[in-house]
Design an enzyme around this catalytic site. Structure first.
Site, short mmCIF file in Angstrom:
data_model
loop_
_atom_site.label_atom_id
_atom_site.label_comp_id
_atom_site.label_asym_id
_atom_site.label_seq_id
_atom_site.Cartn_x
_atom_site.Cartn_y
_atom_site.Cartn_z
CG ASP A 105 21.33 51.43 6.13
OD1 ASP A 105 20.64 51.64 7.13
OD2 ASP A 105 21.49 50.30 5.63
CG HIS A 271 17.90 55.10 8.60
ND1 HIS A 271 19.16 54.95 9.13
CD2 HIS A 271 17.85 54.28 7.51
CE1 HIS A 271 19.85 54.08 8.40
NE2 HIS A 271 19.08 53.67 7.42
#
Length: 290
Positions: A105, A271
């Site tokens: 991320d 994610h």
């Protein structure tokens, strides 16, 4: 588990110039730097011990996050170029002039900038569940605005996101994480409690907003200037098959414009690959890192 990480990891605070970084170091062998967002270094609590069997693993909270320093200074203090230099200085202070980098991320965006700005230092680069910031903004559409609405919300001025998140930071963290999780290993309650503790600091909320404000301004300028000069070292891209990234982009095709030596695959997760699919993530990283 209980936090913080236990042996072989040892904690320290390292002054890298204008900020003090919190980090944990464990294992022996070729060094690997792991760092990520939206939580803290503890996103790696499953993966790091697996890598530490044959690597020196450095887990660092980025500036503005976790128990690292949170300098004022607005978006300029959180440009990825500044955050990348933090990590290079950290590794230098720990005795490593060259190292592999893995980032998830926001940490992946810092890692990408590290490889561009410090090619002699970064020997391999792994990026988890991202496409380059430049590409994301250049191709943004209504689906992107809905899926990644926080990219726009967090850049708002007037203290708006700081005020709204500050009213219930635990809700923000838990909502962001649980809505981007798809089966697999559940989030560890102790790790979640640490994420909430760290993000409940108003300075952390402000810093994270400035991180995203930098991404929409300063970082884009730097990324545009770097485009056409691909990352020189080998690059591994991993992404969640159920994530917005996996469902929206041809990830390898996108990264081919930014990396000269590229490989990658989708993993069975949304994610948070290091927490949702830790064994698969660790196996892919170990194969790539050697």
């Amino acid at each position: 588990m209980s936090v913080p990480l236990h042996a072989p990891f040892r904690y320290s605070k390292v002054d890298v110039g204008d900020v003090v970084l919190n980090c944990a170091v464990g294992g022996e062998g070729p060094p690997v730097l792991l760092h990520g967002y939206p939580q803290t270094h503890l996103i790696w609590h499953h993966v790091a011990p697996l890598l530490a069997t044959d690597h020196t693993v450095v887990l660092a909270d980025l500036r503005g996050y976790g128990d690292s320093g949170k300098p004022a200074g607005g978006p300029a203090a959180y440009a990825k170029r500044v955050m990348a230099l933090d990590q290079v200085r950290l590794m230098g202070a720990l005795g490593f002039d060259a190292f592999d980098v893995v980032g998830h991320d926001r940490g992946g965006r810092v890692a990408h900038r590290m490889a561009l700005d410090h090619p002699a230092a970064v020997t391999r680069l792994a990026v988890l569940d991202i496409v380059p910031t430049r590409h994301a903004y250049a191709t943004a559409d209504a689906a992107f605005g809905q899926g990644y609405y926080h990219w726009f919300f967090l850049t708002a001025g007037g203290g708006i996101p700081e005020k709204l998140i500050g009213g219930d930071p635990e809700f923000w963290i838990r909502a962001r994480m649980t809505t981007r999780h798809h089966g697999g290993t559940a989030f560890d309650p102790a790790a979640m409690a640490e994420y909430v503790r760290c993000f409940s600091d108003p300075a952390a909320i402000s810093a994270s907003c400035d991180d995203y404000r930098a991404a929409a301004t300063i970082d884009l300028d730097h990324d545009e200037a770097s485009f056409g000069r691909p990352v020189e070292c080998p690059v591994l891209a991993l992404w969640g098959g159920q994530s917005f990234v996996g469902r929206t982009y041809d990830v390898l095709d996108v990264w081919r414009s930014y990396a000269a030596d590229l490989r990658g695959e989708a993993l069975p997760a949304d994610h948070y690959l290091p927490e949702e699919a830790p064994e698969r993530t660790a196996a892919a990283l170990r194969e790539f890192l050697g």
